[in-house]
Design a protein around this motif. Structure first.
Motif, PDB file in Angstrom:
ATOM      1  N   LYS A  74      92.131   6.833  31.733  1.00 27.00           N
ATOM      2  CA  LYS A  74      90.891   7.600  31.806  1.00 27.00           C
ATOM      3  C   LYS A  74      90.997   8.802  30.872  1.00 27.00           C
ATOM      4  N   ILE A  75      90.054   8.936  29.969  1.00 29.17           N
ATOM      5  CA  ILE A  75      90.059  10.057  29.034  1.00 29.17           C
ATOM      6  C   ILE A  75      89.615  11.333  29.749  1.00 29.17           C
ATOM      7  N   LEU A  76      90.461  12.345  29.725  1.00 31.35           N
ATOM      8  CA  LEU A  76      90.146  13.632  30.338  1.00 31.35           C
ATOM      9  C   LEU A  76      89.562  14.600  29.320  1.00 31.35           C
ATOM     10  N   VAL A  77      90.110  14.568  28.101  1.00 37.07           N
ATOM     11  CA  VAL A  77      89.635  15.412  27.006  1.00 37.07           C
ATOM     12  C   VAL A  77      89.652  14.559  25.748  1.00 37.07           C
ATOM     13  N   HIS A  78      88.611  14.663  24.928  1.00 31.20           N
ATOM     14  CA  HIS A  78      88.522  13.858  23.714  1.00 31.20           C
ATOM     15  C   HIS A  78      89.255  14.499  22.537  1.00 31.20           C
ATOM     16  N   GLU A  79      89.262  15.823  22.457  1.00 24.70           N
ATOM     17  CA  GLU A  79      89.909  16.498  21.336  1.00 24.70           C
ATOM     18  C   GLU A  79      90.569  17.791  21.800  1.00 24.70           C
ATOM     19  N   PRO A  80      91.894  17.827  21.818  1.00 30.23           N
ATOM     20  CA  PRO A  80      92.815  16.723  21.520  1.00 30.23           C
ATOM     21  C   PRO A  80      92.724  15.656  22.602  1.00 30.23           C
ATOM     22  N   LEU A  81      93.099  14.445  22.257  1.00 31.95           N
ATOM     23  CA  LEU A  81      93.010  13.358  23.215  1.00 31.95           C
ATOM     24  C   LEU A  81      94.014  13.562  24.339  1.00 31.95           C
ATOM     25  N   VAL A  82      93.501  13.662  25.575  1.00 38.24           N
ATOM     26  CA  VAL A  82      94.331  13.753  26.769  1.00 38.24           C
ATOM     27  C   VAL A  82      93.834  12.677  27.725  1.00 38.24           C
ATOM     28  N   MET A  83      94.737  11.851  28.205  1.00 40.11           N
ATOM     29  CA  MET A  83      94.364  10.735  29.075  1.00 40.11           C
ATOM     30  C   MET A  83      95.220  10.741  30.332  1.00 40.11           C
ATOM     31  N   ARG A  84      94.621  10.328  31.442  1.00 39.95           N
ATOM     32  CA  ARG A  84      95.378  10.073  32.656  1.00 39.95           C
ATOM     33  C   ARG A  84      95.599   8.571  32.751  1.00 39.95           C
ATOM     34  N   ILE A  85      96.858   8.163  32.908  1.00 42.56           N
ATOM     35  CA  ILE A  85      97.211   6.751  32.992  1.00 42.56           C
ATOM     36  C   ILE A  85      97.618   6.454  34.434  1.00 42.56           C
ATOM     37  N   ASP A  86      96.771   5.780  35.177  1.00 42.40           N
ATOM     38  CA  ASP A  86      97.131   5.380  36.534  1.00 42.40           C
ATOM     39  C   ASP A  86      97.921   4.090  36.487  1.00 42.40           C
ATOM     40  N   ASN A  87      98.862   3.946  37.425  1.00 42.09           N
ATOM     41  CA  ASN A  87      99.742   2.777  37.500  1.00 42.09           C
ATOM     42  C   ASN A  87     100.620   2.628  36.262  1.00 42.09           C
ATOM     43  N   PHE A  88     100.937   3.734  35.608  1.00 43.22           N
ATOM     44  CA  PHE A  88     101.862   3.648  34.463  1.00 43.22           C
ATOM     45  C   PHE A  88     103.227   3.182  34.935  1.00 43.22           C
ATOM     46  N   LEU A  89     103.597   3.569  36.148  1.00 47.21           N
ATOM     47  CA  LEU A  89     104.852   3.146  36.761  1.00 47.21           C
ATOM     48  C   LEU A  89     104.565   2.575  38.138  1.00 47.21           C
ATOM     49  N   SER A  90     105.327   1.581  38.544  1.00 47.25           N
ATOM     50  CA  SER A  90     105.251   1.127  39.924  1.00 47.25           C
ATOM     51  C   SER A  90     106.051   2.091  40.793  1.00 47.25           C
ATOM     52  N   TYR A  91     105.813   2.067  42.092  1.00 43.77           N
ATOM     53  CA  TYR A  91     106.601   2.908  43.005  1.00 43.77           C
ATOM     54  C   TYR A  91     108.075   2.531  42.907  1.00 43.77           C
ATOM     55  N   ARG A  92     108.336   1.249  42.787  1.00 42.22           N
ATOM     56  CA  ARG A  92     109.720   0.768  42.690  1.00 42.22           C
ATOM     57  C   ARG A  92     110.395   1.326  41.444  1.00 42.22           C
ATOM     58  N   GLU A  93     109.696   1.300  40.318  1.00 40.22           N
ATOM     59  CA  GLU A  93     110.254   1.842  39.077  1.00 40.22           C
ATOM     60  C   GLU A  93     110.476   3.342  39.185  1.00 40.22           C
ATOM     61  N   ALA A  94     109.501   4.046  39.762  1.00 38.20           N
ATOM     62  CA  ALA A  94     109.620   5.497  39.901  1.00 38.20           C
ATOM     63  C   ALA A  94     110.832   5.864  40.752  1.00 38.20           C
ATOM     64  N   ASP A  95     110.988   5.183  41.880  1.00 41.85           N
ATOM     65  CA  ASP A  95     112.126   5.466  42.766  1.00 41.85           C
ATOM     66  C   ASP A  95     113.451   5.147  42.071  1.00 41.85           C
ATOM     67  N   HIS A  96     113.482   4.054  41.345  1.00 40.51           N
ATOM     68  CA  HIS A  96     114.695   3.652  40.629  1.00 40.51           C
ATOM     69  C   HIS A  96     115.091   4.697  39.585  1.00 40.51           C
ATOM     70  N   ILE A  97     114.117   5.200  38.852  1.00 42.13           N
ATOM     71  CA  ILE A  97     114.394   6.198  37.817  1.00 42.13           C
ATOM     72  C   ILE A  97     114.932   7.486  38.433  1.00 42.13           C
ATOM     73  N   VAL A  98     114.361   7.899  39.557  1.00 42.56           N
ATOM     74  CA  VAL A  98     114.853   9.110  40.233  1.00 42.56           C
ATOM     75  C   VAL A  98     116.309   8.926  40.647  1.00 42.56           C
ATOM     76  N   GLU A  99     116.633   7.762  41.216  1.00 45.49           N
ATOM     77  CA  GLU A  99     118.001   7.527  41.667  1.00 45.49           C
ATOM     78  C   GLU A  99     118.977   7.459  40.488  1.00 45.49           C
ATOM     79  N   LEU A 100     118.540   6.886  39.362  1.00 44.54           N
ATOM     80  CA  LEU A 100     119.392   6.882  38.177  1.00 44.54           C
ATOM     81  C   LEU A 100     119.695   8.300  37.712  1.00 44.54           C
ATOM     82  N   ALA A 101     118.699   9.177  37.817  1.00 43.92           N
ATOM     83  CA  ALA A 101     118.826  10.527  37.274  1.00 43.92           C
ATOM     84  C   ALA A 101     119.617  11.476  38.174  1.00 43.92           C
ATOM     85  N   ARG A 102     119.599  11.272  39.472  1.00 47.35           N
ATOM     86  CA  ARG A 102     120.175  12.244  40.417  1.00 47.35           C
ATOM     87  C   ARG A 102     121.575  12.729  40.032  1.00 47.35           C
TER      88      ARG A 102
END
Length: 293
Positions: A74-102
């Motif tokens: 979803k485009i939030l601002v056209h110039e500069p282009l700012v977009m919100r990306i929903d579902n860019f990550l799954s919950y499983r991926e997000a949790d996995h990345i956090v655990e990798l980083a801890r």
């Protein structure tokens, strides 16, 4: 606001052919704005646009991990282009990345002519994950590549950030400023300038403040109702655009650090606001002009 839907179907649609041309990068922006729906590739799942709903209904949260791409922009601002990306990550991926980083978190650095160093402007913690560290990281890199049409070898090693209560990153630019020639030369020597930032939200902050926070604020004589109404904090704030993007697990904010003329865009000034309570985990995906070697 303009909404663009993406889903996982066979075949790949590339928006540009010459990835090093910022002129064509500007064309990508125009393409996204003018065309409301187009398809990008991922695992061949026979999906349709109607399946783009909530993260948990799109990605398998149990069983063998499968790299799939389902997201809406979803485009939030056209110039500069700012977009919100929903579902860019799954919950499983997000949790996995956090655990990798801890186990890898250290005080977040700030780039300067003297190299990376800690600064009171940035009080969060940072962990770097190696390129294609595992199947999940490789899939996220592929997804960012598909979303932006830049090759994976233009993407920096992914950076995970952690903000505890009260920690923040004051307004700053993700691009390397030419006002510091030494730092600019040092950090752009391999890969060139940063042209796109994707910041993914790896968790959500509860809308209900803990009792200890309420007690602390009551001792200070604060109006609890007003404070809660202001939100949880932890959002990404663009002061020049008067725009705030709040954390939603699995979503991301994408913006172009450079404009269509190939110039650094000062309107992309942004900051990581401190969580009022709880903590925030985020994922920085930075994309360069050229291949990183």
């Amino acid at each position: 606001m303009t909404e663009t839907k993406y889903t996982s179907l066979s075949g790949r649609v590339r928006l540009t052919k010459n990835y090093q041309s910022l002129l064509l990068l500007a064309c990508v922006v125009i393409f996204v704005v003018l065309f409301s729906v187009f398809t990008l590739s991922g695992a061949s799942t026979g999906s349709s646009a109607a399946q783009v709903t909530a993260p948990k209904s799109l990605y398998a949260e149990t069983g063998p991990y499968v790299c799939e791409h389902h997201y809406t922009a979803k485009i939030l601002v056209h110039e500069p282009l700012v977009m919100r990306i929903d579902n860019f990550l799954s919950y499983r991926e997000a949790d996995h990345i956090v655990e990798l980083a801890r186990p890898r978190f250290q005080r977040s650095p700030v780039a300067s002519s003297n190299g990376d160093s800690v600064h009171e402007a940035r009080t969060s913690s940072t962990a770097f994950l190696g390129k294609s560290h595992d199947d999940v990281i490789a899939c996220v890199e592929e997804r960012a590549s598909m979303l932006t049409s830049f090759p994976v070898n233009h993407i920096e090693s992914l950076q995970v950030v952690h903000y505890a209560k009260g920690q923040r990153y004051l307004p700053h630019y993700d691009y390397f400023a030419k006002s510091d020639p030494e730092a600019y030369k040092k950090y752009t020597a391999n890969g060139g300038q940063r042209v796109i930032t994707i910041f993914g939200y790896l968790n959500e902050i509860s809308s209900n403040p803990p009792e200890e926070w309420i007690a602390e604020k009551e001792k200070e004589g604060a109006n609890i109702t007003e404070l809660i109404a202001k939100g949880t904090g932890g959002h990404t704030f663009f002061p020049e655009l008067k725009l705030s993007v709040y954390p939603k697990k699995g979503s991301a904010v994408l913006f172009f650090d450079m404009n269509g003329k190939g110039e650094e865009d000062p309107m992309t000034l942004h900051g990581g606001m401190p969580p009022e309570w709880g903590e925030k985990f985020g994922l920085n995906v930075w994309i360069r002009q050229r291949e990183i070697v």
